[in-house]
Design a protein around this motif. Structure first.
Motif, mmCIF file in Angstrom:
data_model
loop_
_atom_site.group_PDB
_atom_site.id
_atom_site.type_symbol
_atom_site.label_atom_id
_atom_site.label_comp_id
_atom_site.label_asym_id
_atom_site.label_seq_id
_atom_site.Cartn_x
_atom_site.Cartn_y
_atom_site.Cartn_z
ATOM 1 N N HIS A 181 -24.335 -46.531 -10.117
ATOM 2 C CA HIS A 181 -24.242 -47.345 -9.136
ATOM 3 C C HIS A 181 -25.747 -48.095 -8.812
ATOM 4 O O HIS A 181 -25.708 -49.157 -8.641
ATOM 5 N N LEU A 182 -26.736 -47.415 -8.932
ATOM 6 C CA LEU A 182 -28.152 -47.740 -8.964
ATOM 7 C C LEU A 182 -28.260 -48.871 -10.170
ATOM 8 O O LEU A 182 -28.801 -49.910 -9.730
ATOM 9 N N ILE A 183 -27.631 -48.441 -11.238
ATOM 10 C CA ILE A 183 -27.885 -49.452 -12.292
ATOM 11 C C ILE A 183 -26.934 -50.491 -12.013
ATOM 12 O O ILE A 183 -27.323 -51.839 -12.398
ATOM 13 N N ASP A 184 -25.800 -50.357 -11.448
ATOM 14 C CA ASP A 184 -24.914 -51.585 -11.254
ATOM 15 C C ASP A 184 -25.556 -52.717 -10.209
ATOM 16 O O ASP A 184 -25.181 -53.875 -10.263
ATOM 17 N N VAL A 185 -26.491 -52.191 -9.340
ATOM 18 C CA VAL A 185 -27.157 -53.009 -8.450
ATOM 19 C C VAL A 185 -28.278 -53.527 -9.041
ATOM 20 O O VAL A 185 -29.120 -53.901 -8.257
ATOM 21 N N GLY A 186 -28.654 -53.275 -10.348
ATOM 22 C CA GLY A 186 -29.727 -54.022 -11.054
ATOM 23 C C GLY A 186 -31.025 -53.257 -11.004
ATOM 24 O O GLY A 186 -32.326 -53.585 -11.579
ATOM 25 N N ARG A 187 -31.027 -51.882 -10.742
ATOM 26 C CA ARG A 187 -32.044 -51.020 -10.922
ATOM 27 C C ARG A 187 -32.327 -50.368 -12.276
ATOM 28 O O ARG A 187 -31.465 -49.923 -12.625
ATOM 29 N N ARG A 188 -33.570 -50.158 -12.631
ATOM 30 C CA ARG A 188 -33.953 -49.644 -13.910
ATOM 31 C C ARG A 188 -34.896 -48.475 -13.956
ATOM 32 O O ARG A 188 -35.032 -47.963 -14.943
ATOM 33 N N SER A 189 -35.619 -48.332 -12.884
ATOM 34 C CA SER A 189 -36.801 -47.221 -12.638
ATOM 35 C C SER A 189 -36.512 -46.200 -11.724
ATOM 36 O O SER A 189 -36.939 -46.564 -10.375
ATOM 37 N N MET A 190 -35.633 -45.359 -12.120
ATOM 38 C CA MET A 190 -35.081 -44.429 -10.923
ATOM 39 C C MET A 190 -35.947 -43.390 -10.866
ATOM 40 O O MET A 190 -36.043 -42.401 -12.008
ATOM 41 N N ALA A 191 -36.120 -42.644 -9.672
ATOM 42 C CA ALA A 191 -36.659 -41.122 -9.604
ATOM 43 C C ALA A 191 -35.427 -40.354 -9.015
ATOM 44 O O ALA A 191 -34.580 -41.123 -8.228
ATOM 45 N N HIS A 192 -35.787 -38.955 -9.312
ATOM 46 C CA HIS A 192 -34.622 -38.168 -8.679
ATOM 47 C C HIS A 192 -35.426 -37.185 -7.934
ATOM 48 O O HIS A 192 -36.151 -36.286 -8.590
ATOM 49 N N ILE A 193 -35.313 -36.825 -6.639
ATOM 50 C CA ILE A 193 -35.747 -36.107 -5.736
ATOM 51 C C ILE A 193 -34.752 -35.355 -5.242
ATOM 52 O O ILE A 193 -33.618 -35.848 -4.403
ATOM 53 N N THR A 194 -34.644 -34.102 -5.132
ATOM 54 C CA THR A 194 -33.549 -32.868 -4.812
ATOM 55 C C THR A 194 -34.267 -31.774 -4.309
ATOM 56 O O THR A 194 -35.304 -31.674 -4.015
ATOM 57 N N GLY A 195 -33.028 -30.754 -4.076
ATOM 58 C CA GLY A 195 -33.492 -29.467 -3.204
ATOM 59 C C GLY A 195 -33.772 -28.374 -3.916
ATOM 60 O O GLY A 195 -34.417 -28.577 -5.306
ATOM 61 N N ASP A 196 -33.543 -27.305 -3.723
ATOM 62 C CA ASP A 196 -33.740 -25.941 -4.207
ATOM 63 C C ASP A 196 -33.179 -25.871 -5.556
ATOM 64 O O ASP A 196 -32.041 -25.897 -5.708
ATOM 65 N N ARG A 240 -44.253 -39.261 -1.572
ATOM 66 C CA ARG A 240 -45.492 -39.691 -1.506
ATOM 67 C C ARG A 240 -46.231 -39.310 -2.759
ATOM 68 O O ARG A 240 -47.053 -40.080 -3.237
ATOM 69 N N MET A 241 -45.946 -38.134 -3.272
ATOM 70 C CA MET A 241 -46.295 -37.820 -4.635
ATOM 71 C C MET A 241 -45.731 -38.640 -5.785
ATOM 72 O O MET A 241 -46.787 -39.353 -6.713
ATOM 73 N N LEU A 242 -44.618 -38.962 -5.512
ATOM 74 C CA LEU A 242 -44.168 -40.189 -6.582
ATOM 75 C C LEU A 242 -44.805 -41.597 -6.580
ATOM 76 O O LEU A 242 -45.195 -41.893 -7.466
ATOM 77 N N LEU A 243 -44.901 -41.963 -5.403
ATOM 78 C CA LEU A 243 -45.762 -43.246 -5.152
ATOM 79 C C LEU A 243 -47.155 -43.053 -5.806
ATOM 80 O O LEU A 243 -47.743 -44.100 -6.359
ATOM 81 N N SER A 244 -47.684 -42.002 -5.310
ATOM 82 C CA SER A 244 -48.889 -41.983 -5.909
ATOM 83 C C SER A 244 -49.347 -41.732 -7.415
ATOM 84 O O SER A 244 -50.358 -42.079 -7.928
ATOM 85 N N GLN A 245 -48.191 -41.519 -8.123
ATOM 86 C CA GLN A 245 -48.218 -40.795 -9.522
ATOM 87 C C GLN A 245 -47.552 -42.095 -10.466
ATOM 88 O O GLN A 245 -47.801 -42.124 -11.780
ATOM 89 N N THR A 246 -46.712 -42.786 -9.877
ATOM 90 C CA THR A 246 -45.991 -43.633 -10.755
ATOM 91 C C THR A 246 -45.929 -44.950 -10.159
ATOM 92 O O THR A 246 -45.778 -45.324 -8.797
ATOM 93 N N ARG A 247 -45.838 -46.183 -11.023
ATOM 94 C CA ARG A 247 -45.773 -47.572 -10.362
ATOM 95 C C ARG A 247 -44.495 -48.190 -10.818
ATOM 96 O O ARG A 247 -43.868 -47.553 -11.831
ATOM 97 N N GLY A 248 -44.065 -48.928 -10.106
ATOM 98 C CA GLY A 248 -42.755 -49.880 -10.266
ATOM 99 C C GLY A 248 -41.457 -49.231 -10.075
ATOM 100 O O GLY A 248 -40.268 -49.489 -10.509
ATOM 101 N N VAL A 249 -41.448 -48.072 -9.126
ATOM 102 C CA VAL A 249 -39.961 -47.295 -9.058
ATOM 103 C C VAL A 249 -39.270 -48.451 -7.995
ATOM 104 O O VAL A 249 -39.863 -48.940 -7.155
#
Length: 343
Positions: A181-196, A240-249
């Motif tokens: 779905h994210l690809i279908d709406v034009g996204r190309r730089s995806m992160a995955h934040i999940t649980g336990d 916060r970690m993601l934004l400090s470590q990665t650009r263009g998400v």
């Protein structure tokens, strides 16, 4: 085969499974024959009774007290404290059974094995026609037992026993669906934040997401899956970690709606627009989070009501002699909202 079955019965008490194996019939058929139920031929009944006699099989006291006729009552045994899982499954089961035809008795074991055993005894003493067992998390759970006088279907959390019938949501395809779905709406730089990470669902959703990214020739933003806890707080700190470590998400797939809410909070705090700058999709389609989120949250729905309906259908089929085994995966569905598209 008969000799091996007899030898086993000498070392331990014979079970209904032993009787069925010696008689060459299914467990459901053996149970019907021993309990005097209909839809069993005279020849089959005689074969089963002879097998039971050879093995000195003795049904437990509860089974002896159960009536051969249907009561129109099904037990739903759950460990879901909040009812978020069991209530939709209950609603789906009631829809499938039909209004006025079957009543469903809900018992909450609260994750306690002793309480669960007592609820099981109570439900059987009420002469239920069958049982639906709902776990608190989508990981294998102990079987309530093979030698029961009624059929059992496990929903959401599969039984550890491969000879039980378990219905689960397909979390791998759900992870694929979110990324697609994210690809279908034009996204190309995806992160995955999940649980336990100890949850099978977390691993399966990540597995599906990574597989879809690989097929599309894309890499995971941040270079890894951010495993943590099923909470808004983890969503905020991981973002916060993601934004400090990665650009263009430009997109985040959150492993739950709670996590997604934390992700959106941090993105807004960083001055980023959702979905203009970063699209966000969650998992579970938990209305308390999806509809109150600013903006409303796209999510993957586990189709719990469908899970309940199919559980009821499989239970009805088992009562008719069609007793299935193994794990059956049911598809999730995408519920798109404004957090992934402003259209």
């Amino acid at each position: 085969m008969a000799r091996r079955a007899a030898q086993r019965s000498n070392s331990r008490a014979a079970t209904l499974e032993d009787v069925a194996r010696l008689a060459g019939v299914s467990i459901a058929t053996a149970s019907k024959a021993l309990n005097g139920r209909t839809h069993v031929s005279a020849t089959t009944r005689t074969t089963v009774l002879e097998a039971a006699a050879r093995l000195s099989y003795s049904p437990n006291a509860l089974a002896q007290g159960l009536r051969a006729v249907r009561t129109g009552i099904v037990g739903l045994l759950t460990s879901d404290l909040e009812g978020r899982l069991s209530i939709p499954i209950l609603m789906g089961a009631e829809d499938a059974f039909g209004v006025g035809r079957t009543s469903v008795l809900l018992c909450d074991a609260r994750g306690d094995a002793i309480r669960e055993a007592r609820h099981l005894e109570t439900l059987l003493s009420r002469r239920v026609d069958g049982l639906i067992v709902v776990g608190a998390r989508p990981d294998p759970r102990p079987s309530v037992g093979r030698d029961l006088p009624v059929p059992v279907v496990y929903a959401y959390a599969p039984s550890e026993d491969p000879d039980d019938l378990s219905l689960v949501s397909d979390n791998v395809s759900g992870g694929r669906m979110a990324v697609r779905h994210l690809i279908d709406v034009g996204r190309r730089s995806m992160a995955h934040i999940t649980g336990d990470p100890s949850y099978g669902a977390a691993q399966d959703r990540a597995k599906g997401a990574l597989a879809e990214l690989a097929e599309q020739g894309l890499e995971l933003a941040g270079g890894r899956v951010y495993f943590g806890s099923w909470s808004e707080a983890w969503g905020r700190s991981a973002t916060r970690m993601l934004l400090s470590q990665t650009r263009g998400v430009d997109a985040v797939f959150a492993g739950s709606d709670q996590i997604a809410r934390g992700v959106i909070d941090t993105l807004h705090g960083a001055g980023l627009d959702v979905p203009g700058d970063v699209a966000v999709i969650g998992f579970d389609n938990w209305e308390i989070f999806t509809t109150s989120s600013p903006p409303p949250l796209s999510s993957i729905d586990m189709n719990l009501e469908t899970l309940g309906r199919v559980a009821a259908q499989r239970l009805s089929a088992a009562l008719g002699g069609d007793l299935r085994t193994g794990v059956e995966s049911l598809p999730c569905r995408l519920v798109p909202r404004e957090s992934t598209t402003s259209g």
